[in-house]
Design a protein around this motif. Structure first.
Motif, mmCIF file in Angstrom:
data_model
loop_
_atom_site.group_PDB
_atom_site.id
_atom_site.type_symbol
_atom_site.label_atom_id
_atom_site.label_comp_id
_atom_site.label_asym_id
_atom_site.label_seq_id
_atom_site.Cartn_x
_atom_site.Cartn_y
_atom_site.Cartn_z
ATOM 1 N N PHE A 118 -68.845 -13.450 -42.580
ATOM 2 C CA PHE A 118 -67.416 -13.660 -42.788
ATOM 3 C C PHE A 118 -67.094 -15.147 -42.883
ATOM 4 O O PHE A 118 -67.818 -16.000 -42.364
ATOM 5 N N GLN A 119 -65.982 -15.458 -43.508
ATOM 6 C CA GLN A 119 -65.539 -16.836 -43.648
ATOM 7 C C GLN A 119 -65.353 -17.502 -42.286
ATOM 8 O O GLN A 119 -65.648 -18.678 -42.114
ATOM 9 N N SER A 120 -64.864 -16.742 -41.318
ATOM 10 C CA SER A 120 -64.540 -17.305 -40.007
ATOM 11 C C SER A 120 -65.716 -17.291 -39.039
ATOM 12 O O SER A 120 -65.545 -17.540 -37.845
ATOM 13 N N PHE A 121 -66.913 -16.976 -39.530
ATOM 14 C CA PHE A 121 -68.161 -16.968 -38.766
ATOM 15 C C PHE A 121 -68.247 -15.787 -37.796
ATOM 16 O O PHE A 121 -69.266 -15.127 -37.689
ATOM 17 N N ASN A 122 -67.171 -15.552 -37.008
ATOM 18 C CA ASN A 122 -67.126 -14.440 -36.046
ATOM 19 C C ASN A 122 -68.269 -14.476 -35.036
ATOM 20 O O ASN A 122 -68.847 -13.450 -34.698
ATOM 21 N N LEU A 151 -69.596 -15.139 -31.157
ATOM 22 C CA LEU A 151 -69.048 -15.059 -29.804
ATOM 23 C C LEU A 151 -69.276 -16.384 -29.098
ATOM 24 O O LEU A 151 -70.425 -16.839 -28.980
ATOM 25 N N PRO A 152 -68.222 -17.041 -28.606
ATOM 26 C CA PRO A 152 -68.347 -18.407 -28.091
ATOM 27 C C PRO A 152 -69.183 -18.524 -26.826
ATOM 28 O O PRO A 152 -69.708 -19.598 -26.540
ATOM 29 N N THR A 153 -69.311 -17.452 -26.065
ATOM 30 C CA THR A 153 -70.066 -17.521 -24.809
ATOM 31 C C THR A 153 -71.554 -17.257 -24.993
ATOM 32 O O THR A 153 -72.332 -17.412 -24.048
ATOM 33 N N LEU A 154 -71.957 -16.872 -26.193
ATOM 34 C CA LEU A 154 -73.367 -16.577 -26.452
ATOM 35 C C LEU A 154 -74.035 -17.742 -27.168
ATOM 36 O O LEU A 154 -73.403 -18.480 -27.919
ATOM 37 N N THR A 155 -75.333 -17.903 -26.946
ATOM 38 C CA THR A 155 -76.095 -18.905 -27.672
ATOM 39 C C THR A 155 -76.295 -18.457 -29.119
ATOM 40 O O THR A 155 -76.003 -17.309 -29.482
ATOM 41 N N ALA A 156 -76.798 -19.364 -29.943
ATOM 42 C CA ALA A 156 -77.076 -19.011 -31.335
ATOM 43 C C ALA A 156 -78.033 -17.826 -31.406
ATOM 44 O O ALA A 156 -77.799 -16.881 -32.174
ATOM 45 N N LEU A 157 -79.100 -17.854 -30.614
ATOM 46 C CA LEU A 157 -80.060 -16.749 -30.635
ATOM 47 C C LEU A 157 -79.412 -15.444 -30.187
ATOM 48 O O LEU A 157 -79.638 -14.386 -30.805
ATOM 49 N N GLU A 158 -78.593 -15.497 -29.148
ATOM 50 C CA GLU A 158 -77.930 -14.281 -28.667
ATOM 51 C C GLU A 158 -76.949 -13.739 -29.712
ATOM 52 O O GLU A 158 -76.811 -12.521 -29.855
ATOM 53 N N ASN A 159 -76.280 -14.630 -30.444
ATOM 54 C CA ASN A 159 -75.406 -14.182 -31.528
ATOM 55 C C ASN A 159 -76.207 -13.536 -32.646
ATOM 56 O O ASN A 159 -75.796 -12.518 -33.218
ATOM 57 N N ILE A 160 -77.355 -14.114 -32.970
ATOM 58 C CA ILE A 160 -78.190 -13.586 -34.044
ATOM 59 C C ILE A 160 -78.680 -12.175 -33.722
ATOM 60 O O ILE A 160 -78.690 -11.288 -34.581
ATOM 61 N N ASP A 178 -84.339 -25.378 -33.775
ATOM 62 C CA ASP A 178 -84.020 -26.269 -32.646
ATOM 63 C C ASP A 178 -82.573 -26.130 -32.193
ATOM 64 O O ASP A 178 -82.072 -26.967 -31.444
ATOM 65 N N ARG A 179 -81.890 -25.069 -32.640
ATOM 66 C CA ARG A 179 -80.487 -24.870 -32.276
ATOM 67 C C ARG A 179 -80.249 -23.524 -31.583
ATOM 68 O O ARG A 179 -79.105 -23.179 -31.288
ATOM 69 N N LEU A 180 -81.301 -22.796 -31.291
ATOM 70 C CA LEU A 180 -81.140 -21.433 -30.790
ATOM 71 C C LEU A 180 -80.496 -21.369 -29.414
ATOM 72 O O LEU A 180 -79.853 -20.378 -29.068
ATOM 73 N N GLY A 181 -80.639 -22.417 -28.625
ATOM 74 C CA GLY A 181 -80.042 -22.426 -27.294
ATOM 75 C C GLY A 181 -78.634 -22.981 -27.261
ATOM 76 O O GLY A 181 -78.001 -23.013 -26.198
ATOM 77 N N HIS A 182 -78.112 -23.397 -28.401
ATOM 78 C CA HIS A 182 -76.774 -23.983 -28.474
ATOM 79 C C HIS A 182 -75.719 -22.895 -28.654
ATOM 80 O O HIS A 182 -75.938 -21.900 -29.341
ATOM 81 N N GLN A 184 -71.173 -26.123 -30.010
ATOM 82 C CA GLN A 184 -72.134 -27.219 -30.085
ATOM 83 C C GLN A 184 -72.796 -27.309 -31.453
ATOM 84 O O GLN A 184 -73.702 -28.116 -31.652
ATOM 85 N N LEU A 185 -72.316 -26.505 -32.391
ATOM 86 C CA LEU A 185 -72.886 -26.457 -33.728
ATOM 87 C C LEU A 185 -71.849 -26.889 -34.759
ATOM 88 O O LEU A 185 -70.645 -26.705 -34.556
ATOM 89 N N SER A 186 -72.322 -27.447 -35.857
ATOM 90 C CA SER A 186 -71.422 -27.772 -36.963
ATOM 91 C C SER A 186 -70.999 -26.484 -37.658
ATOM 92 O O SER A 186 -71.565 -25.411 -37.432
ATOM 93 N N GLY A 187 -69.998 -26.601 -38.548
ATOM 94 C CA GLY A 187 -69.552 -25.427 -39.284
ATOM 95 C C GLY A 187 -70.671 -24.813 -40.109
ATOM 96 O O GLY A 187 -70.837 -23.588 -40.158
ATOM 97 N N GLY A 188 -71.453 -25.666 -40.778
ATOM 98 C CA GLY A 188 -72.557 -25.156 -41.577
ATOM 99 C C GLY A 188 -73.605 -24.461 -40.734
ATOM 100 O O GLY A 188 -74.155 -23.421 -41.127
ATOM 101 N N GLN A 189 -73.897 -25.025 -39.554
ATOM 102 C CA GLN A 189 -74.861 -24.382 -38.649
ATOM 103 C C GLN A 189 -74.336 -23.043 -38.146
ATOM 104 O O GLN A 189 -75.085 -22.058 -38.050
ATOM 105 N N GLN A 190 -73.046 -22.987 -37.838
ATOM 106 C CA GLN A 190 -72.469 -21.720 -37.386
ATOM 107 C C GLN A 190 -72.577 -20.645 -38.479
ATOM 108 O O GLN A 190 -72.905 -19.494 -38.200
#
Length: 262
Positions: A106-110, A112-121, A148-152, A156-162
């Motif tokens: 989605f455009q808005s990424f969607n 979850l702010p409390t989860l890490t990148a890996l947990e969101n994935i 190198d961003r899975l724990g963030h 803590q991530l840029s828009g492109g990373q999100q």
């Protein structure tokens, strides 16, 4: 980005029909206040194909995608994922199908702010009670430059990373089809190009089916074909679209609206 992804554990049959919309109609309201968002749209989507859905505001492109993905119910017509008619499923089975066979970006990424990148994935897999293939997951996050961003966390991530995390989430379960709704709308041109290149690669190299709603001719040029909607109808189809070709087609809609206004 790193080297291309390995093929999924279960290779997709090239050209197999993955999703179908047949005579989809969607009407909101009744009587004099009724608004027709879709007026009998039909299209097929096959494995390994990246399709852009284009059209002016109010053309029905997002409604079409939502009906195909089981996020909205058509007034008439049918939407199929593989050989499954979405109308035949109750809410629980439809939810399960979306988790197991459909990916969403989605455009808005969607995220979850409390989860890490890996947990969101891995969240869709966790909700479905399955584990993503470890080798596939490693290849996925490596190809998207996220190792190198899975724990963030998202803040803590840029828009492109999100958005790349959102792409990894959509593909983690190796779904039959990925629907992307204006996936680069909140990104700068460089980050947007990275996301579009990955979606393109996932179709050409992995056999993934990707359907993207966009208003951007440059984004549409990454696709294998573009479908153009106007006033709830499919009015044009373009193979191997170029940004200039898409722009010219979009201008015809603007010209038509100006003639109506006169």
């Amino acid at each position: 980005m790193s080297q291309p992804l390995d093929a999924p554990a279960s290779p997709r049959r090239p050209g197999a029909v993955v999703a179908t919309g047949h005579d989809l109609t969607k009407v909101y309201g009744e009587g004099e206040t009724a608004v027709t968002a879709l007026a009998g749209v039909s299209a097929r989507f096959v494995s390994g194909e990246f399709t852009a859905i284009m059209g002016p505001s109010g053309s029905g492109k997002s409604t079409f995608m939502h009906c195909l993905a089981g996020l909205d119910t058509p007034t008439s017509g049918s939407a199929w994922i593989g050989d499954t008619d979405l109308a035949s499923l109750d809410e629980a089975r439809l939810t399960r199908l979306r988790r197991e066979r459909i990916g969403f970006v989605f455009q808005s990424f969607n995220l979850l702010p409390t989860l890490t990148a890996l947990e969101n994935i891995t969240l869709p897999c966790d909700l479905a009670g399955v584990s993503p293939d470890p080798a596939w997951l490693r290849e996925l996050v490596s190809a998207l430059g996220l190792s190198d961003r899975l724990g963030h966390r998202p803040d803590q991530l840029s828009g492109g990373q999100q958005q790349r995390v959102a792409c990894a989430r959509a593909l983690a379960s190796q779904p039959a089809i990925v629907f992307a709704d204006e996936p680069t709308g909140n990104l700068d041109s460089r980050a947007g190009a990275q996301v579009l290149s990955f979606l393109q690669m996932s179709a050409t190299m992995l056999g993934q089916t990707v359907v993207m709603v966009t208003h951007d001719p440059v984004a549409a040029a990454y696709a294998d074909r573009a479908l153009f909607l106007a006033d709830g109808r499919l009015v044009h189809e373009m193979t191997d679209p170029s940004a200039s070709g898409v722009l010219e087609q979009m201008k015809t809609f603007d010209a038509g609206q100006q003639q109506v206004a006169r």
